[in-house]
Scaffold this motif. Structure first.
Motif, PDB file in Angstrom:
ATOM      1  N   VAL A  92       0.865  -1.170   0.000  1.00 49.56           N
ATOM      2  CA  VAL A  92       0.000   0.000   0.000  1.00 49.56           C
ATOM      3  C   VAL A  92       0.898   1.215   0.000  1.00 49.56           C
ATOM      4  O   VAL A  92       1.657   1.422   0.931  1.00 49.56           O
ATOM      5  CB  VAL A  92      -0.910   0.007   1.241  1.00 49.56           C
ATOM      6  CG1 VAL A  92      -1.759   1.260   1.260  1.00 49.56           C
ATOM      7  CG2 VAL A  92      -1.782  -1.230   1.272  1.00 49.56           C
ATOM      8  N   GLN A  93       0.822   2.012  -1.054  1.00 46.74           N
ATOM      9  CA  GLN A  93       1.679   3.170  -1.164  1.00 46.74           C
ATOM     10  C   GLN A  93       0.850   4.427  -1.035  1.00 46.74           C
ATOM     11  O   GLN A  93      -0.282   4.497  -1.507  1.00 46.74           O
ATOM     12  CB  GLN A  93       2.400   3.169  -2.520  1.00 46.74           C
ATOM     13  CG  GLN A  93       3.274   1.928  -2.697  1.00 46.74           C
ATOM     14  CD  GLN A  93       3.938   1.936  -4.047  1.00 46.74           C
ATOM     15  OE1 GLN A  93       4.225   2.989  -4.597  1.00 46.74           O
ATOM     16  NE2 GLN A  93       4.186   0.764  -4.590  1.00 46.74           N
ATOM     17  N   LYS A  94       1.428   5.417  -0.411  1.00 42.26           N
ATOM     18  CA  LYS A  94       0.707   6.653  -0.176  1.00 42.26           C
ATOM     19  C   LYS A  94       0.300   7.285  -1.499  1.00 42.26           C
ATOM     20  O   LYS A  94       1.111   7.467  -2.391  1.00 42.26           O
ATOM     21  CB  LYS A  94       1.587   7.629   0.618  1.00 42.26           C
ATOM     22  CG  LYS A  94       0.829   8.877   1.056  1.00 42.26           C
ATOM     23  CD  LYS A  94       1.687   9.716   1.954  1.00 42.26           C
ATOM     24  CE  LYS A  94       0.922  10.917   2.457  1.00 42.26           C
ATOM     25  NZ  LYS A  94       1.709  11.753   3.360  1.00 42.26           N
ATOM     26  N   GLY A  95      -0.986   7.621  -1.633  1.00 41.30           N
ATOM     27  CA  GLY A  95      -1.475   8.279  -2.825  1.00 41.30           C
ATOM     28  C   GLY A  95      -1.690   7.362  -4.000  1.00 41.30           C
ATOM     29  O   GLY A  95      -2.016   7.815  -5.078  1.00 41.30           O
ATOM     30  N   LYS A  96      -1.495   6.063  -3.843  1.00 42.10           N
ATOM     31  CA  LYS A  96      -1.634   5.130  -4.946  1.00 42.10           C
ATOM     32  C   LYS A  96      -3.022   4.501  -4.943  1.00 42.10           C
ATOM     33  O   LYS A  96      -3.561   4.175  -3.893  1.00 42.10           O
ATOM     34  CB  LYS A  96      -0.572   4.030  -4.871  1.00 42.10           C
ATOM     35  CG  LYS A  96       0.855   4.535  -5.023  1.00 42.10           C
ATOM     36  CD  LYS A  96       1.124   5.021  -6.432  1.00 42.10           C
ATOM     37  CE  LYS A  96       2.579   5.460  -6.604  1.00 42.10           C
ATOM     38  NZ  LYS A  96       2.844   5.953  -7.963  1.00 42.10           N
ATOM     39  N   VAL A  97      -3.574   4.341  -6.144  1.00 43.61           N
ATOM     40  CA  VAL A  97      -4.863   3.683  -6.286  1.00 43.61           C
ATOM     41  C   VAL A  97      -4.632   2.219  -6.600  1.00 43.61           C
ATOM     42  O   VAL A  97      -3.806   1.865  -7.435  1.00 43.61           O
ATOM     43  CB  VAL A  97      -5.680   4.343  -7.425  1.00 43.61           C
ATOM     44  CG1 VAL A  97      -6.952   3.561  -7.690  1.00 43.61           C
ATOM     45  CG2 VAL A  97      -6.021   5.771  -7.058  1.00 43.61           C
ATOM     46  N   LYS A 101      -9.867  -6.389 -10.815  1.00 49.49           N
ATOM     47  CA  LYS A 101     -11.000  -6.739 -11.664  1.00 49.49           C
ATOM     48  C   LYS A 101     -11.847  -7.770 -10.947  1.00 49.49           C
ATOM     49  O   LYS A 101     -11.352  -8.764 -10.455  1.00 49.49           O
ATOM     50  CB  LYS A 101     -10.510  -7.296 -13.003  1.00 49.49           C
ATOM     51  CG  LYS A 101      -9.810  -6.263 -13.865  1.00 49.49           C
ATOM     52  CD  LYS A 101      -9.370  -6.835 -15.202  1.00 49.49           C
ATOM     53  CE  LYS A 101      -8.692  -5.781 -16.057  1.00 49.49           C
ATOM     54  NZ  LYS A 101      -8.259  -6.322 -17.361  1.00 49.49           N
ATOM     55  N   LYS A 102     -13.148  -7.500 -10.902  1.00 54.09           N
ATOM     56  CA  LYS A 102     -14.062  -8.389 -10.191  1.00 54.09           C
ATOM     57  C   LYS A 102     -15.411  -8.377 -10.882  1.00 54.09           C
ATOM     58  O   LYS A 102     -16.009  -7.323 -11.072  1.00 54.09           O
ATOM     59  CB  LYS A 102     -14.198  -7.928  -8.732  1.00 54.09           C
ATOM     60  CG  LYS A 102     -15.030  -8.859  -7.868  1.00 54.09           C
ATOM     61  CD  LYS A 102     -15.052  -8.355  -6.433  1.00 54.09           C
ATOM     62  CE  LYS A 102     -15.870  -9.269  -5.545  1.00 54.09           C
ATOM     63  NZ  LYS A 102     -15.931  -8.788  -4.147  1.00 54.09           N
ATOM     64  N   ASP A 103     -15.894  -9.566 -11.244  1.00 51.70           N
ATOM     65  CA  ASP A 103     -17.216  -9.716 -11.866  1.00 51.70           C
ATOM     66  C   ASP A 103     -17.403  -8.770 -13.043  1.00 51.70           C
ATOM     67  O   ASP A 103     -18.426  -8.096 -13.187  1.00 51.70           O
ATOM     68  CB  ASP A 103     -18.325  -9.477 -10.832  1.00 51.70           C
ATOM     69  CG  ASP A 103     -18.279 -10.494  -9.696  1.00 51.70           C
ATOM     70  OD1 ASP A 103     -17.850 -11.628  -9.960  1.00 51.70           O
ATOM     71  OD2 ASP A 103     -18.681 -10.151  -8.579  1.00 51.70           O
ATOM     72  N   GLY A 104     -16.377  -8.704 -13.913  1.00 54.60           N
ATOM     73  CA  GLY A 104     -16.490  -7.876 -15.106  1.00 54.60           C
ATOM     74  C   GLY A 104     -16.347  -6.384 -14.853  1.00 54.60           C
ATOM     75  O   GLY A 104     -16.586  -5.582 -15.743  1.00 54.60           O
ATOM     76  N   GLU A 105     -15.962  -5.997 -13.643  1.00 52.83           N
ATOM     77  CA  GLU A 105     -15.794  -4.587 -13.320  1.00 52.83           C
ATOM     78  C   GLU A 105     -14.343  -4.282 -12.962  1.00 52.83           C
ATOM     79  O   GLU A 105     -13.648  -5.125 -12.412  1.00 52.83           O
ATOM     80  CB  GLU A 105     -16.674  -4.182 -12.132  1.00 52.83           C
ATOM     81  CG  GLU A 105     -18.145  -4.094 -12.448  1.00 52.83           C
ATOM     82  CD  GLU A 105     -18.928  -3.568 -11.264  1.00 52.83           C
ATOM     83  OE1 GLU A 105     -19.875  -2.805 -11.492  1.00 52.83           O
ATOM     84  OE2 GLU A 105     -18.600  -3.913 -10.125  1.00 52.83           O
ATOM     85  N   LYS A 106     -13.912  -3.082 -13.311  1.00 51.03           N
ATOM     86  CA  LYS A 106     -12.599  -2.605 -12.887  1.00 51.03           C
ATOM     87  C   LYS A 106     -12.829  -1.692 -11.692  1.00 51.03           C
ATOM     88  O   LYS A 106     -13.480  -0.662 -11.813  1.00 51.03           O
ATOM     89  CB  LYS A 106     -11.912  -1.866 -14.025  1.00 51.03           C
ATOM     90  CG  LYS A 106     -10.494  -1.420 -13.683  1.00 51.03           C
ATOM     91  CD  LYS A 106      -9.686  -1.090 -14.918  1.00 51.03           C
ATOM     92  CE  LYS A 106     -10.314   0.002 -15.731  1.00 51.03           C
ATOM     93  NZ  LYS A 106      -9.485   0.412 -16.875  1.00 51.03           N
ATOM     94  N   ILE A 107     -12.311  -2.101 -10.531  1.00 48.01           N
ATOM     95  CA  ILE A 107     -12.556  -1.357  -9.290  1.00 48.01           C
ATOM     96  C   ILE A 107     -11.286  -0.638  -8.863  1.00 48.01           C
ATOM     97  O   ILE A 107     -10.226  -1.248  -8.745  1.00 48.01           O
ATOM     98  CB  ILE A 107     -13.031  -2.307  -8.176  1.00 48.01           C
ATOM     99  CG1 ILE A 107     -14.348  -2.984  -8.586  1.00 48.01           C
ATOM    100  CG2 ILE A 107     -13.204  -1.554  -6.864  1.00 48.01           C
ATOM    101  CD1 ILE A 107     -14.813  -4.038  -7.612  1.00 48.01           C
ATOM    102  N   GLU A 108     -11.398   0.671  -8.654  1.00 48.43           N
ATOM    103  CA  GLU A 108     -10.288   1.461  -8.141  1.00 48.43           C
ATOM    104  C   GLU A 108     -10.540   1.735  -6.664  1.00 48.43           C
ATOM    105  O   GLU A 108     -11.618   2.196  -6.286  1.00 48.43           O
ATOM    106  CB  GLU A 108     -10.179   2.778  -8.913  1.00 48.43           C
ATOM    107  CG  GLU A 108      -9.840   2.584 -10.382  1.00 48.43           C
ATOM    108  CD  GLU A 108      -9.710   3.905 -11.120  1.00 48.43           C
ATOM    109  OE1 GLU A 108     -10.101   4.945 -10.546  1.00 48.43           O
ATOM    110  OE2 GLU A 108      -9.228   3.897 -12.253  1.00 48.43           O
ATOM    111  N   SER A 109      -9.541   1.443  -5.838  1.00 48.99           N
ATOM    112  CA  SER A 109      -9.725   1.629  -4.397  1.00 48.99           C
ATOM    113  C   SER A 109      -8.471   2.241  -3.787  1.00 48.99           C
ATOM    114  O   SER A 109      -7.415   2.298  -4.407  1.00 48.99           O
ATOM    115  CB  SER A 109     -10.034   0.286  -3.726  1.00 48.99           C
ATOM    116  OG  SER A 109      -8.942  -0.613  -3.878  1.00 48.99           O
ATOM    117  N   TYR A 110      -8.617   2.700  -2.553  1.00 50.44           N
ATOM    118  CA  TYR A 110      -7.516   3.320  -1.825  1.00 50.44           C
ATOM    119  C   TYR A 110      -7.593   2.885  -0.373  1.00 50.44           C
ATOM    120  O   TYR A 110      -8.683   2.818   0.207  1.00 50.44           O
ATOM    121  CB  TYR A 110      -7.610   4.845  -1.930  1.00 50.44           C
ATOM    122  CG  TYR A 110      -6.625   5.588  -1.053  1.00 50.44           C
ATOM    123  CD1 TYR A 110      -5.269   5.592  -1.342  1.00 50.44           C
ATOM    124  CD2 TYR A 110      -7.068   6.285   0.064  1.00 50.44           C
ATOM    125  CE1 TYR A 110      -4.373   6.269  -0.537  1.00 50.44           C
ATOM    126  CE2 TYR A 110      -6.175   6.971   0.871  1.00 50.44           C
ATOM    127  CZ  TYR A 110      -4.821   6.962   0.564  1.00 50.44           C
ATOM    128  OH  TYR A 110      -3.938   7.624   1.359  1.00 50.44           O
TER     129      TYR A 110
END
Length: 325
Positions: A92-97, A101-110
């Motif tokens: 986990v890097q500071k400021g990094k997203v 990929k899950k169930d055909g979706e691209k998920i961006e998280s922090y």
């Protein structure tokens, strides 16, 4: 003369001896807490339960301090992964997203770090506080270090183009959607004034965030053509149900140059399926509002983004001011 042991110390020693075989501890299964870390983050890092971390380290609560030496329980069926040996792509890097990929979706998280709050995260990633709360089901602005926040969900598909009707097969449109015959082309309605058109754009924006639903026609979920139809119905204009029918109906009012678009015009796009269309409402400044299947909601997009720029067919005018004609 022998000193008597404190009964409490005896109990603690016995408990410690009993716990050793349960977790098969050794000198290597220790970790020094770093600044900003908490039990939740450490438990995820080493794939152990928070309760087990508390039990083996005799912690009464979740509070730990930087520099504290804690024991990581080894369950005996898998080897403990040392933090320093983890590949940089998983840290986990500071400021990094984080992307997944899950169930055909691209998920961006922090992942929340010490000092983060919704305001700073909103500014850092350009996502509104309301959107972050909606995506994560948050009822308040309280966050915990180590908590994972979803920043966006995107379907790995083109914009879905809705042709609902009765399920009959769709006849292909002619090449590049040209020369569509019309028996009774509609007349362009007139805005009552600039104030009415301004009000129209305000109404359009009140739909931002409404869920996308293929075939839907309510505020619980609607598709792109239903969104356009519902907005114009408020202003006494009855449009066909599907994007393809709307384009055919208004074809004689086509606007090919983007520079000639005015607020309230419809904008149409083609996708990989040449017989289908996607539609939105132009709101000025090269922006349009549409029900997006990729983002799962009604949102604002730009005509000059690569995706829409190469798929733009034309605009059509539904209502106009005298100065537009």
């Amino acid at each position: 003369m022998m000193r008597r042991l404190n009964p409490l110390k005896v109990i603690l020693i016995v408990l410690f001896i009993l716990l050793i075989p349960c977790f098969k501890l050794n000198a290597e299964n220790r970790y020094i807490v770093k600044k900003g870390e908490n039990l939740y983050e450490i438990s995820k890092q080493f794939h152990v339960k928070i309760e087990d971390l508390k039990k083996v380290n005799q912690l009464k609560d979740d509070k730990i301090l930087p520099g504290q030496n804690i024991i990581i329980p080894n369950y005996g069926n898998k080897e403990i992964v040392k933090r320093d040996s983890i590949s940089s792509t998983n840290k986990v890097q500071k400021g990094k997203v984080n992307l997944e990929k899950k169930d055909g979706e691209k998920i961006e998280s922090y992942t929340i770090r010490s000092g983060d709050n919704l305001f700073s995260i909103s500014k850092k990633f350009g996502v509104s506080i309301e959107e972050i709360k909606r995506l994560n089901g948050l009822n308040s602005e309280r966050l915990k270090v180590g908590q994972k926040l979803i920043l966006s969900k995107k379907k790995n598909v083109d914009e879905e183009i809705e042709e609902i009707g009765d399920g009959d097969p769709i006849e292909p449109l002619q090449s590049e959607f040209d020369q569509i015959p019309q028996d009774n082309p509609p007349t362009i309605e007139k805005w009552k004034g600039e104030e009415e058109r301004t009000l129209f754009i305000r109404v359009v924006k009140t739909f931002l965030g409404v869920p996308y639903k293929l075939g839907g026609m309510t505020l619980r979920g609607l598709d792109c053509s239903a969104f356009v139809k519902k907005i114009y119905e408020i202003f006494n204009v009855n449009l066909p149900r599907t994007a393809r029918e709307q384009f055919r109906y208004l074809f004689s009012k086509k606007i090919e140059k983007k520079e000639e678009l005015r607020e309230g015009d419809l904008v149409f796009f083609k996708t990989r399926r040449n017989s289908n269309l996607h539609v939105g409402i132009y709101i000025g400044n090269n922006q349009f509002v549409h029900a997006s299947s990729r983002n799962g909601e009604v949102k604002i997009d730009h005509l000059d983004t690569p995706y829409f720029q190469k798929r733009f067919i034309s605009g059509v005018r539904v209502k106009e001011l005298e100065v537009d004609s």
